[in-house]
Enzyme design. Structure first.
Site, PDB file in Angstrom:
ATOM      1  N   ARG A  99      10.159  51.106  43.190  1.00  0.00           N
ATOM      2  CA  ARG A  99       9.106  50.188  43.674  1.00  0.00           C
ATOM      3  C   ARG A  99       9.293  49.737  45.131  1.00  0.00           C
ATOM      4  O   ARG A  99       8.691  48.756  45.566  1.00  0.00           O
ATOM      5  CB  ARG A  99       8.990  48.948  42.786  1.00  0.00           C
ATOM      6  CG  ARG A  99       8.555  49.243  41.380  1.00  0.00           C
ATOM      7  CD  ARG A  99       7.731  48.103  40.817  1.00  0.00           C
ATOM      8  NE  ARG A  99       7.261  48.438  39.489  1.00  0.00           N
ATOM      9  CZ  ARG A  99       7.946  48.167  38.376  1.00  0.00           C
ATOM     10  NH1 ARG A  99       9.096  47.529  38.436  1.00  0.00           N
ATOM     11  NH2 ARG A  99       7.455  48.512  37.215  1.00  0.00           N
ATOM     12  N   LYS A 121       0.755  53.706  57.472  1.00  0.00           N
ATOM     13  CA  LYS A 121       0.191  54.758  56.615  1.00  0.00           C
ATOM     14  C   LYS A 121       1.302  55.716  56.202  1.00  0.00           C
ATOM     15  O   LYS A 121       2.038  56.220  57.052  1.00  0.00           O
ATOM     16  CB  LYS A 121      -0.911  55.530  57.343  1.00  0.00           C
ATOM     17  CG  LYS A 121      -2.202  54.741  57.471  1.00  0.00           C
ATOM     18  CD  LYS A 121      -3.317  55.598  58.049  1.00  0.00           C
ATOM     19  CE  LYS A 121      -4.615  54.812  58.162  1.00  0.00           C
ATOM     20  NZ  LYS A 121      -5.683  55.570  58.823  1.00  0.00           N
ATOM     21  N   GLU A 163      -3.465  61.106  71.576  1.00  0.00           N
ATOM     22  CA  GLU A 163      -3.539  59.798  70.903  1.00  0.00           C
ATOM     23  C   GLU A 163      -3.291  58.664  71.907  1.00  0.00           C
ATOM     24  O   GLU A 163      -3.855  57.576  71.770  1.00  0.00           O
ATOM     25  CB  GLU A 163      -2.527  59.717  69.747  1.00  0.00           C
ATOM     26  CG  GLU A 163      -2.720  60.770  68.654  1.00  0.00           C
ATOM     27  CD  GLU A 163      -3.890  60.491  67.693  1.00  0.00           C
ATOM     28  OE1 GLU A 163      -4.569  59.457  67.826  1.00  0.00           O
ATOM     29  OE2 GLU A 163      -4.122  61.346  66.810  1.00  0.00           O
ATOM     30  N   LYS A 204      -2.730  49.888  69.154  1.00  0.00           N
ATOM     31  CA  LYS A 204      -2.780  50.148  67.711  1.00  0.00           C
ATOM     32  C   LYS A 204      -2.292  48.928  66.923  1.00  0.00           C
ATOM     33  O   LYS A 204      -2.911  48.522  65.939  1.00  0.00           O
ATOM     34  CB  LYS A 204      -1.941  51.395  67.379  1.00  0.00           C
ATOM     35  CG  LYS A 204      -1.875  51.640  65.882  1.00  0.00           C
ATOM     36  CD  LYS A 204      -1.429  53.018  65.501  1.00  0.00           C
ATOM     37  CE  LYS A 204      -1.514  53.158  63.981  1.00  0.00           C
ATOM     38  NZ  LYS A 204      -1.186  54.466  63.492  1.00  0.00           N
ATOM     39  N   GLU A 214      -7.532  49.172  56.687  1.00  0.00           N
ATOM     40  CA  GLU A 214      -8.676  49.978  57.137  1.00  0.00           C
ATOM     41  C   GLU A 214      -9.959  49.666  56.365  1.00  0.00           C
ATOM     42  O   GLU A 214     -10.655  50.553  55.883  1.00  0.00           O
ATOM     43  CB  GLU A 214      -8.343  51.477  57.047  1.00  0.00           C
ATOM     44  CG  GLU A 214      -9.226  52.326  57.941  1.00  0.00           C
ATOM     45  CD  GLU A 214      -8.721  53.755  58.107  1.00  0.00           C
ATOM     46  OE1 GLU A 214      -7.646  53.945  58.680  1.00  0.00           O
ATOM     47  OE2 GLU A 214      -9.431  54.656  57.660  1.00  0.00           O
ATOM     48  N   ARG A 218     -10.000  48.875  61.784  1.00  0.00           N
ATOM     49  CA  ARG A 218      -8.996  49.932  61.968  1.00  0.00           C
ATOM     50  C   ARG A 218      -9.652  51.304  62.114  1.00  0.00           C
ATOM     51  O   ARG A 218      -9.063  52.224  62.686  1.00  0.00           O
ATOM     52  CB  ARG A 218      -7.991  49.923  60.804  1.00  0.00           C
ATOM     53  CG  ARG A 218      -6.863  50.906  61.020  1.00  0.00           C
ATOM     54  CD  ARG A 218      -5.717  50.724  60.056  1.00  0.00           C
ATOM     55  NE  ARG A 218      -4.684  51.706  60.320  1.00  0.00           N
ATOM     56  CZ  ARG A 218      -3.432  51.637  59.879  1.00  0.00           C
ATOM     57  NH1 ARG A 218      -3.059  50.618  59.141  1.00  0.00           N
ATOM     58  NH2 ARG A 218      -2.557  52.579  60.177  1.00  0.00           N
ATOM     59  N   ASN A 222      -9.929  55.924  64.467  1.00  0.00           N
ATOM     60  CA  ASN A 222     -10.385  57.281  64.140  1.00  0.00           C
ATOM     61  C   ASN A 222     -11.230  57.884  65.263  1.00  0.00           C
ATOM     62  O   ASN A 222     -11.793  58.976  65.096  1.00  0.00           O
ATOM     63  CB  ASN A 222     -11.191  57.277  62.837  1.00  0.00           C
ATOM     64  CG  ASN A 222     -10.311  56.913  61.654  1.00  0.00           C
ATOM     65  OD1 ASN A 222      -9.131  57.272  61.633  1.00  0.00           O
ATOM     66  ND2 ASN A 222     -10.858  56.182  60.698  1.00  0.00           N
ATOM     67  N   HIS A 225     -11.591  61.603  65.749  1.00  0.00           N
ATOM     68  CA  HIS A 225     -11.042  62.265  64.566  1.00  0.00           C
ATOM     69  C   HIS A 225     -12.099  62.786  63.596  1.00  0.00           C
ATOM     70  O   HIS A 225     -11.789  63.674  62.802  1.00  0.00           O
ATOM     71  CB  HIS A 225     -10.085  61.328  63.825  1.00  0.00           C
ATOM     72  CG  HIS A 225      -8.758  61.170  64.514  1.00  0.00           C
ATOM     73  ND1 HIS A 225      -8.639  60.580  65.756  1.00  0.00           N
ATOM     74  CD2 HIS A 225      -7.501  61.546  64.154  1.00  0.00           C
ATOM     75  CE1 HIS A 225      -7.361  60.581  66.113  1.00  0.00           C
ATOM     76  NE2 HIS A 225      -6.651  61.165  65.164  1.00  0.00           N
ATOM     77  N   HIS A 229     -10.800  66.215  63.072  1.00  0.00           N
ATOM     78  CA  HIS A 229     -10.285  66.662  61.780  1.00  0.00           C
ATOM     79  C   HIS A 229     -11.013  67.901  61.278  1.00  0.00           C
ATOM     80  O   HIS A 229     -10.395  68.784  60.676  1.00  0.00           O
ATOM     81  CB  HIS A 229     -10.429  65.550  60.728  1.00  0.00           C
ATOM     82  CG  HIS A 229      -9.227  64.654  60.674  1.00  0.00           C
ATOM     83  ND1 HIS A 229      -9.283  63.360  60.207  1.00  0.00           N
ATOM     84  CD2 HIS A 229      -7.936  64.869  61.024  1.00  0.00           C
ATOM     85  CE1 HIS A 229      -8.078  62.824  60.283  1.00  0.00           C
ATOM     86  NE2 HIS A 229      -7.251  63.704  60.782  1.00  0.00           N
ATOM     87  N   HIS A 244      -2.507  69.116  66.063  1.00  0.00           N
ATOM     88  CA  HIS A 244      -3.411  68.005  65.734  1.00  0.00           C
ATOM     89  C   HIS A 244      -4.054  67.407  66.990  1.00  0.00           C
ATOM     90  O   HIS A 244      -5.271  67.204  67.059  1.00  0.00           O
ATOM     91  CB  HIS A 244      -2.615  66.929  64.971  1.00  0.00           C
ATOM     92  CG  HIS A 244      -3.364  65.659  64.740  1.00  0.00           C
ATOM     93  ND1 HIS A 244      -4.406  65.560  63.848  1.00  0.00           N
ATOM     94  CD2 HIS A 244      -3.246  64.427  65.296  1.00  0.00           C
ATOM     95  CE1 HIS A 244      -4.888  64.328  63.857  1.00  0.00           C
ATOM     96  NE2 HIS A 244      -4.207  63.624  64.732  1.00  0.00           N
TER      97      HIS A 244
HETATM   98  N1  GLY Z   1      -3.945  57.188  62.792  1.00  0.00           N
HETATM   99  C1  GLY Z   1      -4.864  56.132  62.703  1.00  0.00           C
HETATM  100  C2  GLY Z   1      -4.380  54.976  61.895  1.00  0.00           C
HETATM  101  O1  GLY Z   1      -3.206  54.843  61.660  1.00  0.00           O
HETATM  102  O2  GLY Z   1      -5.189  54.217  61.433  1.00  0.00           O
END
Ligand code: GLY
Length: 344
Positions: A99, A121, A163, A204, A214, A218, A222, A225, A229, A244
């Site tokens: 956990r 993330k 980025e 960020k 998000e 947030r 993107n 992206h 993407h 990327h």
């Molecule tokens: N890579 C974008 C974010 O972490 O939200």
């Protein structure tokens, strides 16, 4: 999301400080086959294969198995040493083992330092979908350093730089213009780059602090992206993967063109960015025959709603609007203009 960010080129000293201060019973390092060589080998080291194709549940399971074998407990500490693959997957493994075990990220690529390692993330790819399974789980500390970058291939630096550009486009036109005046062939000025990274990561951090999971703002991160993407996924499907950040750079140009079409974003800044991307991000492997497939990928993106394609757009550098619906006609027009900019 309290994350302790340490900007330093004395990584060992920062790690020593953090590990001496912390009341843990075991330190487990996770690295990939390349990054394992970057620091003196400590006792408990888990080496995972590199490459996005190994960012899988099978690799996560291997990390859990090793952690169990080493006797890791909830009071252990994990140090992820590597690029985005290691910090995403190692972060997920640590955040779910018993956990949740505290973990520290030590990104070794520019892309990792400016994006993946920061903001919580974590996850892995599943059924061919990137980062399909994961959780928001911030590293307690992130040690950001440029000392690993001298040996990075220039493509890897360019990939992360996209980025950095994105963060400037979301925040500050002077910084954006400074960043466009960059020569990737010049030797790295570590002090200057560390300062740029500090400013970039702060963009960020500020956004993530306001919207860690998000739900809204947030999504600004993107930028570039939605298109990027789709380009990256199509290249991967064709077994001609592109870095990327290259796909993000092409996505940034396309989305500033969309911003011009929808929100009157100034055309001179589209041109400035377009020139920089044409000069530095070569190898765009798509033609107009690919547009339908690209649109289908955008409709299936986990960020699209009911098949409607949405992007983060800009009215000007530093002024963003999330959740902007764009039509297939806008996108194909923007991709045509992108290909003009790239001289294709
Ligand atoms: N890579 C974008 C974010 O972490 O939200």
């Amino acid at each position: 999301m309290g994350q302790n960010l340490i900007f330093t080129n004395d990584v060992q000293a920062a790690i020593d400080r953090l590990t001496n201060d912390s009341d843990h019973n075991l330190t487990v390092w996770i690295a990939d086959v390349n990054t394992a060589r970057l620091m003196p080998a400590p006792a408990h080291f888990i080496t995972i294969p590199d490459g996005d194709e190994n960012k899988t549940l099978a690799t996560v399971t291997r990390v859990w198995d090793e952690m169990e074998r080493m006797g890791a407990t909830r009071r252990s500490l994990v140090i992820n040493l590597g690029g985005g693959m290691v910090t995403d997957l190692g972060g997920f493994a640590a955040a779910t083992f018993k956990r949740g075990v505290r973990f520290i990220n030590v990104p070794t690529t520019l892309l990792g330092a400016v994006d993946a390692a920061v903001g919580g993330k974590t996850g892995f790819n599943y059924h061919g979908l990137k980062n399909e399974i994961g959780t928001f789980a911030p590293a307690s500390d992130v040690i950001i350093s440029t000392r690993f970058f001298d040996t990075l291939p220039v493509e890897e630096m360019k990939s992360g730089y996209a980025e950095v550009l994105k963060h400037a486009m979301l925040s500050n036109r002077d910084e954006f213009l400074r960043l466009l005046d960059h020569d990737f062939n010049a030797p790295i000025d570590h002090d200057d780059l560390l300062e740029r990274l500090r400013r970039s990561v702060q963009v960020k951090v500020d956004i993530v602090a306001r919207d860690p999971n998000e739900q809204g703002e947030r999504k600004a991160l993107n930028l570039g992206h939605t298109i990027g993407h789709a380009l990256e996924s199509l290249a991967m499907k064709r077994e001609k993967p592109v870095p990327h950040g290259y796909a993000v750079a092409w996505g940034l140009v396309t989305e500033t063109i969309l911003s011009h079409i929808r929100l009157q974003f100034p055309s001179e800044d589209v041109h400035r960015l377009g020139h920089f991307v044409r000069d530095n991000y070569r190898g765009f492997p798509f033609t107009c025959d690919d547009y339908d497939e690209l649109l289908a990928l955008m409709r299936h993106d986990k960020k699209s709603r009911n098949g409607e394609i949405t992007c983060t757009l800009l009215t000007s550098i530093g002024d963003y609007r999330i959740d902007q619906a764009v039509t297939p006609d806008d996108i194909t027009a923007a991709l045509d203009i992108l290909r003009d900019h790239l001289g294709l």
